[in-house]
Design an enzyme around this catalytic site. Structure first.
Site, PDB file in Angstrom:
ATOM      1  N   ASP A  17       0.815  -1.230   0.000  1.00 34.37           N
ATOM      2  CA  ASP A  17       0.000   0.000   0.000  1.00 34.37           C
ATOM      3  C   ASP A  17       0.841   1.270   0.000  1.00 34.37           C
ATOM      4  O   ASP A  17       0.435   2.300   0.522  1.00 34.37           O
ATOM      5  CB  ASP A  17      -0.962   0.021   1.208  1.00 34.37           C
ATOM      6  CG  ASP A  17      -1.810  -1.222   1.250  1.00 34.37           C
ATOM      7  OD1 ASP A  17      -2.242  -1.665   0.180  1.00 34.37           O
ATOM      8  OD2 ASP A  17      -2.036  -1.747   2.356  1.00 34.37           O
ATOM      9  N   HIS A  47      -4.967  -2.029  -5.691  1.00 37.62           N
ATOM     10  CA  HIS A  47      -4.418  -0.742  -6.112  1.00 37.62           C
ATOM     11  C   HIS A  47      -5.556   0.223  -6.368  1.00 37.62           C
ATOM     12  O   HIS A  47      -6.586  -0.161  -6.904  1.00 37.62           O
ATOM     13  CB  HIS A  47      -3.663  -0.873  -7.432  1.00 37.62           C
ATOM     14  CG  HIS A  47      -2.483  -1.784  -7.388  1.00 37.62           C
ATOM     15  ND1 HIS A  47      -1.423  -1.615  -6.538  1.00 37.62           N
ATOM     16  CD2 HIS A  47      -2.181  -2.866  -8.121  1.00 37.62           C
ATOM     17  CE1 HIS A  47      -0.534  -2.551  -6.763  1.00 37.62           C
ATOM     18  NE2 HIS A  47      -0.975  -3.330  -7.710  1.00 37.62           N
TER      19      HIS A  47
HETATM   20  P1  GTP Z   1      -0.685  -2.785  -2.857  1.00 36.55           P
HETATM   21  O1  GTP Z   1      -0.346  -3.532  -4.081  1.00 36.55           O
HETATM   22  O2  GTP Z   1      -1.901  -3.341  -2.172  1.00 36.55           O
HETATM   23  O3  GTP Z   1       0.434  -2.691  -1.930  1.00 36.55           O
HETATM   24  O4  GTP Z   1      -1.245  -1.296  -3.247  1.00 36.55           O
HETATM   25  P2  GTP Z   1      -0.660   0.100  -3.649  1.00 36.55           P
HETATM   26  O5  GTP Z   1       0.788   0.184  -3.323  1.00 36.55           O
HETATM   27  O6  GTP Z   1      -1.008   0.375  -5.071  1.00 36.55           O
HETATM   28  O7  GTP Z   1      -1.427   1.162  -2.746  1.00 36.55           O
HETATM   29  P3  GTP Z   1      -2.993   1.385  -2.516  1.00 36.55           P
HETATM   30  O8  GTP Z   1      -3.603   1.794  -3.831  1.00 36.55           O
HETATM   31  O9  GTP Z   1      -3.573   0.254  -1.796  1.00 36.55           O
HETATM   32  O10 GTP Z   1      -2.978   2.616  -1.499  1.00 36.55           O
HETATM   33  C1  GTP Z   1      -2.533   3.860  -1.827  1.00 36.55           C
HETATM   34  C2  GTP Z   1      -3.658   4.903  -1.653  1.00 36.55           C
HETATM   35  O11 GTP Z   1      -3.077   6.192  -1.606  1.00 36.55           O
HETATM   36  C3  GTP Z   1      -4.655   4.966  -2.790  1.00 36.55           C
HETATM   37  O12 GTP Z   1      -5.916   5.310  -2.294  1.00 36.55           O
HETATM   38  C4  GTP Z   1      -4.116   6.095  -3.690  1.00 36.55           C
HETATM   39  O13 GTP Z   1      -5.118   6.765  -4.440  1.00 36.55           O
HETATM   40  C5  GTP Z   1      -3.548   7.031  -2.661  1.00 36.55           C
HETATM   41  N1  GTP Z   1      -2.369   7.791  -3.101  1.00 36.55           N
HETATM   42  C6  GTP Z   1      -1.308   7.368  -3.830  1.00 36.55           C
HETATM   43  N2  GTP Z   1      -0.367   8.341  -3.918  1.00 36.55           N
HETATM   44  C7  GTP Z   1      -0.857   9.393  -3.223  1.00 36.55           C
HETATM   45  C8  GTP Z   1      -0.326  10.701  -2.898  1.00 36.55           C
HETATM   46  O14 GTP Z   1       0.783  11.064  -3.267  1.00 36.55           O
HETATM   47  N3  GTP Z   1      -1.094  11.527  -2.132  1.00 36.55           N
HETATM   48  C9  GTP Z   1      -2.318  11.156  -1.668  1.00 36.55           C
HETATM   49  N4  GTP Z   1      -2.993  12.023  -0.924  1.00 36.55           N
HETATM   50  N5  GTP Z   1      -2.839   9.917  -1.935  1.00 36.55           N
HETATM   51  C10 GTP Z   1      -2.121   9.063  -2.696  1.00 36.55           C
HETATM   52  P1  IMP Z   2      -2.214 -12.705   2.592  1.00 36.79           P
HETATM   53  O1  IMP Z   2      -1.248 -12.233   1.571  1.00 36.79           O
HETATM   54  O2  IMP Z   2      -3.647 -12.437   2.227  1.00 36.79           O
HETATM   55  O3  IMP Z   2      -1.960 -14.145   2.960  1.00 36.79           O
HETATM   56  O4  IMP Z   2      -1.962 -11.868   3.935  1.00 36.79           O
HETATM   57  C1  IMP Z   2      -0.749 -11.979   4.671  1.00 36.79           C
HETATM   58  C2  IMP Z   2      -0.342 -10.614   5.219  1.00 36.79           C
HETATM   59  O5  IMP Z   2       0.022  -9.759   4.144  1.00 36.79           O
HETATM   60  C3  IMP Z   2      -1.451  -9.858   5.967  1.00 36.79           C
HETATM   61  O6  IMP Z   2      -0.837  -9.094   6.985  1.00 36.79           O
HETATM   62  C4  IMP Z   2      -2.034  -8.954   4.911  1.00 36.79           C
HETATM   63  O7  IMP Z   2      -2.651  -7.819   5.479  1.00 36.79           O
HETATM   64  C5  IMP Z   2      -0.772  -8.576   4.146  1.00 36.79           C
HETATM   65  N1  IMP Z   2      -1.009  -8.215   2.735  1.00 36.79           N
HETATM   66  C6  IMP Z   2      -1.138  -9.041   1.681  1.00 36.79           C
HETATM   67  N2  IMP Z   2      -1.288  -8.338   0.544  1.00 36.79           N
HETATM   68  C7  IMP Z   2      -1.261  -7.036   0.879  1.00 36.79           C
HETATM   69  C8  IMP Z   2      -1.326  -5.824   0.125  1.00 36.79           C
HETATM   70  O8  IMP Z   2      -1.469  -5.792  -1.093  1.00 36.79           O
HETATM   71  N3  IMP Z   2      -1.240  -4.673   0.845  1.00 36.79           N
HETATM   72  C9  IMP Z   2      -1.044  -4.657   2.181  1.00 36.79           C
HETATM   73  N4  IMP Z   2      -0.979  -5.764   2.931  1.00 36.79           N
HETATM   74  C10 IMP Z   2      -1.076  -6.951   2.278  1.00 36.79           C
HETATM   75 MG    MG Z   3      -3.004  -1.835  -1.696  1.00 36.40          MG
END
Ligand code: GTP
Ligand code: IMP
Ligand code: MG
Length: 343
Positions: A17, A47
């Site tokens: 995230d 995402h």
């Molecule tokens: P995973 O693959 O689950 O780790 O996801 P991710 O790395 O793509 O991140 P995810 O989208 O779960 O969370 C990021 C959140 O922050 C989203 O809601 C984006 O829209 C938001 N976001 C990303 N960059 C920025 C930023 O620079 N500023 C703000 N305010 N929000 C952001």
């Molecule tokens: P699993 O991957 O669903 O087995 O979860 C194992 C651990 O990884 C837990 O703590 C989840 O919250 C974390 N996890 C898995 N995928 C993500 C992701 O995309 N974003 C944040 N945490 C994740």
């Molecule tokens: Mg995410």
């Protein structure tokens, strides 16, 4: 001038995230890659991409969805939930540009049920998306493969071959990692980790790219650290303090509230090492420094935000090439030309 790199891998530097989706969608719009290819675990990732005020959620397809020129591929190492994938293909009308490897293993309902009770749910705090049990069946050599699933037949092919061919032809390719370095089964905070390695080498292996074809690794850090599920989070703040700082986030896949901590230089250093990162992208600078919101040049940033960036570069000794100043795709500072990194 730097030499153009054959392919770029993008990984998360903390616990997932970090905002990889935003960074990848920016690069997909700006650099117009021929393909983005998903590595990583599977639909446990979530995402969010925001463009012109609209928010798009993705769990299976690569985050380059907004660039209609870019092919969307899923590497053999990734677990596919056919329902989630077909739903996203339909929502984004993306069928003509999707290719999934015939060797992707399949998540079935029994995997999801096993993931939503007992040890995995209660002790580990998994996402409940079935990925751990499906990977376990894959290791036992009893998993179904994408080539066995009728509803996927229009999308199945040889992703490893296609990606290697594109790279050999000089095309620009983005290899998209998911989760984050410290959720790695090998290098993370075991047992509070996901069901595979998720560092840059693993992402390449998921897709079928040898180490010599990738020289650029972009690691994404958020300006603070968050974690969902169980497991150690150094410097963890109370929920009250998290809210006070404006760092409270809700997870895309599970709707759980994310725990938070300040940016951790020691973890970041280790993540740079584990991934051999060559560039850093920093997200959510605006959340820590509200005056940074929406800025598109480094010079326009407030002084304390500039100092934070310089501290990160000095400490990690890796150029910080992309800075995200808001959720919108183009709320971005792109320093690659100043840093003499080829776009
Ligand atoms: P995973 O693959 O689950 O780790 O996801 P991710 O790395 O793509 O991140 P995810 O989208 O779960 O969370 C990021 C959140 O922050 C989203 O809601 C984006 O829209 C938001 N976001 C990303 N960059 C920025 C930023 O620079 N500023 C703000 N305010 N929000 C952001
Ligand atoms: P699993 O991957 O669903 O087995 O979860 C194992 C651990 O990884 C837990 O703590 C989840 O919250 C974390 N996890 C898995 N995928 C993500 C992701 O995309 N974003 C944040 N945490 C994740
Ligand atoms: Mg995410």
């Amino acid at each position: 001038m730097a030499i153009k790199m054959p392919a770029m891998v993008i990984v998360g530097g903390f616990f997932g995230d970090e905002g990889k989706g935003k960074i990848i969608s920016y690069l997909a719009m700006k650099d117009n890659p021929s393909a983005t290819v998903r590595g990583g675990v599977g639909p446990n990732a979530g995402h969010t991409v925001v463009y012109e005020g609209k928010s798009y959620k993705l769990r299976m397809l690569p985050s380059a969805i907004l660039n209609k020129q870019t092919k969307l591929m899923i590497g053999a190492g990734v677990l596919v939930n056919p329902n989630v994938l077909l739903d996203e293909i339909k929502t984004f009308n993306a069928g003509s540009r999707v290719l999934i490897d015939s060797q992707c293993a399949i998540i079935e309902n029994t995997h999801i049920e096993r993931d939503r009770g007992g040890y995995l749910k209660e002790r580990i705090g998994t996402t409940g998306s079935g990925t751990g049990p499906a990977n376990s069946d894959r290791v036992l050599r009893i998993a179904k493969m994408a080539k066995d699933i009728d509803s996927l037949k229009d999308y199945v092919g040889d992703v490893a071959f296609e990606v290697n061919k594109l790279i050999d032809d000089g095309a620009l390719i983005i290899l998209e990692g998911t989760q984050g370095t410290f959720l790695s089964l090998y290098h993370g905070t075991y047992p509070y980790v996901t069901s595979k390695d998720v560092t840059a080498s693993a992402i390449c292996s998921d897709i079928g790219i040898g180490p010599k074809k990738v020289e650029d690794v972009l690691i994404v850090f958020k300006s603070y650290v968050t974690r969902v599920g169980e497991g150690f989070l150094p410097g963890e703040l109370s929920e009250e303090e998290t809210i006070k700082r404006g760092w409270r986030e809700v997870a895309t896949v599970t709707g759980r509230v994310r725990r938070s901590a300040p940016f951790n230089f020691e973890l970041a250093k280790r993540a740079v090492m584990l991934n051999s990162a060559t560039q850093i992208a920093l997200t959510k600078l605006d959340v820590v420094f509200p005056d940074a919101r929406g800025k598109t040049s480094f010079e326009a940033l407030p002084k304390d935000a500039k100092k934070f960036i310089e501290d990160i570069e000095n400490s990690l000794k890796v150029p910080l090439s992309i800075i995200s100043t808001g959720p919108e795709v183009f709320d971005t500072i792109d320093r690659r030309s100043q840093l003499r990194i080829m776009a």
